[in-house]
Design an enzyme around this catalytic site. Structure first.
Site, PDB file in Angstrom:
ATOM      1  N   CYS A 161      -1.786  -4.975   9.785  1.00  0.00           N
ATOM      2  CA  CYS A 161      -2.793  -4.121   9.743  1.00  0.00           C
ATOM      3  C   CYS A 161      -3.747  -3.910  10.890  1.00  0.00           C
ATOM      4  CB  CYS A 161      -3.455  -3.754   8.472  1.00  0.00           C
ATOM      5  SG  CYS A 161      -4.588  -2.539   8.261  1.00  0.00           S
ATOM      6  N   CYS A 170      -7.450  -4.430   9.580  1.00  0.00           N
ATOM      7  CA  CYS A 170      -8.062  -5.526   9.051  1.00  0.00           C
ATOM      8  C   CYS A 170      -8.892  -6.340  10.007  1.00  0.00           C
ATOM      9  CB  CYS A 170      -7.050  -6.244   8.296  1.00  0.00           C
ATOM     10  SG  CYS A 170      -6.280  -5.549   6.770  1.00  0.00           S
ATOM     11  N   HIS A 208      -8.249  -4.630   2.435  1.00  0.00           N
ATOM     12  CA  HIS A 208      -7.242  -3.834   2.831  1.00  0.00           C
ATOM     13  C   HIS A 208      -6.908  -3.032   1.628  1.00  0.00           C
ATOM     14  CE1 HIS A 208      -3.550  -2.498   4.878  1.00  0.00           C
ATOM     15  NE2 HIS A 208      -2.933  -2.651   3.779  1.00  0.00           N
ATOM     16  N   ASN A 213      -8.691  11.089   5.147  1.00  0.00           N
ATOM     17  CA  ASN A 213      -7.426  11.540   4.827  1.00  0.00           C
ATOM     18  C   ASN A 213      -7.247  10.105   3.867  1.00  0.00           C
ATOM     19  OD1 ASN A 213      -7.522  13.792   6.171  1.00  0.00           O
ATOM     20  ND2 ASN A 213      -6.392  12.731   7.967  1.00  0.00           N
ATOM     21  N   HIS A 235      -5.338   0.917   5.131  1.00  0.00           N
ATOM     22  CA  HIS A 235      -6.234   0.494   4.998  1.00  0.00           C
ATOM     23  C   HIS A 235      -7.343   1.620   4.757  1.00  0.00           C
ATOM     24  CE1 HIS A 235      -9.009  -3.156   5.923  1.00  0.00           C
ATOM     25  NE2 HIS A 235      -9.766  -2.115   6.118  1.00  0.00           N
ATOM     26  N   HIS A 239     -10.049   3.951   5.394  1.00  0.00           N
ATOM     27  CA  HIS A 239     -10.869   4.219   6.645  1.00  0.00           C
ATOM     28  C   HIS A 239     -10.840   5.987   6.796  1.00  0.00           C
ATOM     29  CE1 HIS A 239      -6.519   5.383   7.954  1.00  0.00           C
ATOM     30  NE2 HIS A 239      -7.069   6.039   9.053  1.00  0.00           N
ATOM     31  N   GLN A 278     -12.286   9.220   9.533  1.00  0.00           N
ATOM     32  CA  GLN A 278     -12.346   9.494  11.290  1.00  0.00           C
ATOM     33  C   GLN A 278     -13.513  10.239  11.487  1.00  0.00           C
ATOM     34  OE1 GLN A 278      -8.177  10.348  13.236  1.00  0.00           O
ATOM     35  NE2 GLN A 278      -7.600  10.451  10.946  1.00  0.00           N
TER      36      GLN A 278
END
Length: 352
Positions: A70, A73, A116, A156, A167, A169, A171
């Site tokens: 990933c 990470c 993660h 999302n 992971h 996250h 935007q």
């Protein structure tokens, strides 16, 4: 909060947001990366009056890597990722495969935690507050870029949404124009203001919903409700009770309460469909006033806009998704299978 800005090997900016003021961030990106080349272009649709970002370089972006590869990470030993340090609280960096770049705006990735296996709903209130502070700081910084007119923070969650990295996250898109959805709100705001002799449409909507049956939860400074004309099967709008145009306008009291309310909302979303169901896919979208001029909207200013978050899932029932088929995709007329009143009732039922 401590903020540390650095650069990745290819020149992209990376920013650490830490809970501890004594945290030192001096790790160097050791990857042999060449400078990022993007092909982002904004094209106007003259018939619809909206814009399309054409970004062919995104075809090569990282797609569903295994957990031990990933890129979000922390770096460990010789396993190098987008984050050079071996741990982090919250990290923001320029997207390596941006939809918007240069004169066409900017795209950033926000990593909520180094864990993660976690999700936003797993964060502590302190961690969630740090994410809010990072969103606010990036909104402020990006608003000063000459090519940026509107800042959009969003998450999302779930493969069904199209997420390619597991992971936790989100935007941030910094657009060089006012987005079509915001423009529609501003036109409705202007028309209502003229028709009522000055009443604010956002205030009227929040007041009506607070008095009705679609409130999901309410705190001292925030209120969450399913809107009267919800587009999605389960959709909640979260508003601060004191109208502000953007994240920068929130006072300390609202910032302190936000993690409590938002984390509870996310946890309820994961309980909608019952035990044993996979995590609920969702989109969480902050709506903020544009930073550009608003002359075209007939007397409406930035302070007339109301910051709010829209949270919704594309899952309509256990094992079934809401697809945007002919009416939705072809004519932008949504058909909702779940009555908003029933959705609100269900979200109240699954309170922790």
């Amino acid at each position: 909060m401590k903020k540390t800005s650095t650069r990745l090997a290819d020149g992209r900016e990376l920013i650490y947001y830490d809970l501890r003021d004594d945290t030192v961030r001096d790790a160097v990106d050791r990857r042999p990366l060449e400078r990022t080349v993007t092909t982002s272009e904004i094209r106007r649709d003259v018939l619809l009056g909206d814009a399309v970002a054409v970004a062919s370089h995104r075809q090569g972006r990282t797609y569903h890597p295994p957990a031990d590869e990933c890129p979000l990470c922390p770096s460990q030993g010789e396993r190098l990722s987008e984050i050079p340090d071996s741990s982090y609280d919250v990290v923001v960096f320029e997207n390596r495969f941006p939809s918007l770049a240069g004169d066409s705006g900017r795209c950033e990735v926000v990593c909520f935690t180094s864990d993660h296996r976690a999700s936003f709903a797993d964060l502590s209130e302190e961690q969630a507050r740090l994410v809010l502070d990072a969103w606010t700081d990036r909104t402020s910084e990006l608003s000063h870029l000459p090519s940026v007119e509107q800042v959009f923070c969003f998450e999302n969650r779930g493969a069904e949404i199209g997420v390619t990295l597991g992971h936790p996250h989100g935007q941030i898109y910094a657009y060089p124009f006012t987005t079509p959805r915001t423009a529609l709100m501003l036109r409705s705001l202007a028309a209502h203001k003229e028709a009522t002799g000055g009443e604010n449409l956002f205030d009227a909507v929040v007041e009506r919903e607070r008095a009705g049956e679609r409130v999901v939860l309410e705190g001292e400074h925030w209120v969450a409700f399913v809107p009267y004309a919800a587009h999605w099967p389960y959709e909640v709008h979260l508003y601060p009770k004191r109208r502000v145009p953007d994240l920068l306008g929130l006072d300390e009291a609202a910032r302190t309460e936000f993690p409590q309310v938002y984390l509870e909302l996310l946890r309820r979303f994961d309980r909608i469909f019952g035990e044993g169901e996979p995590p609920t896919p969702y989109i969480a979208a902050w709506h903020q006033a544009p930073f550009g001029q608003l002359e075209e909207f007939d007397g409406v200013g930035r302070d007339d806009f109301a910051l709010h978050l829209e949270l919704f899932t594309i899952r309509r029932t256990s094992g079934k998704l809401k697809f945007l088929a002919g009416s939705e995709s072809g004519m932008s007329v949504f058909i909702n299978d779940v009555p908003p009143e029933r959705a609100a009732e269900r979200l109240r039922e699954v309170a922790s």
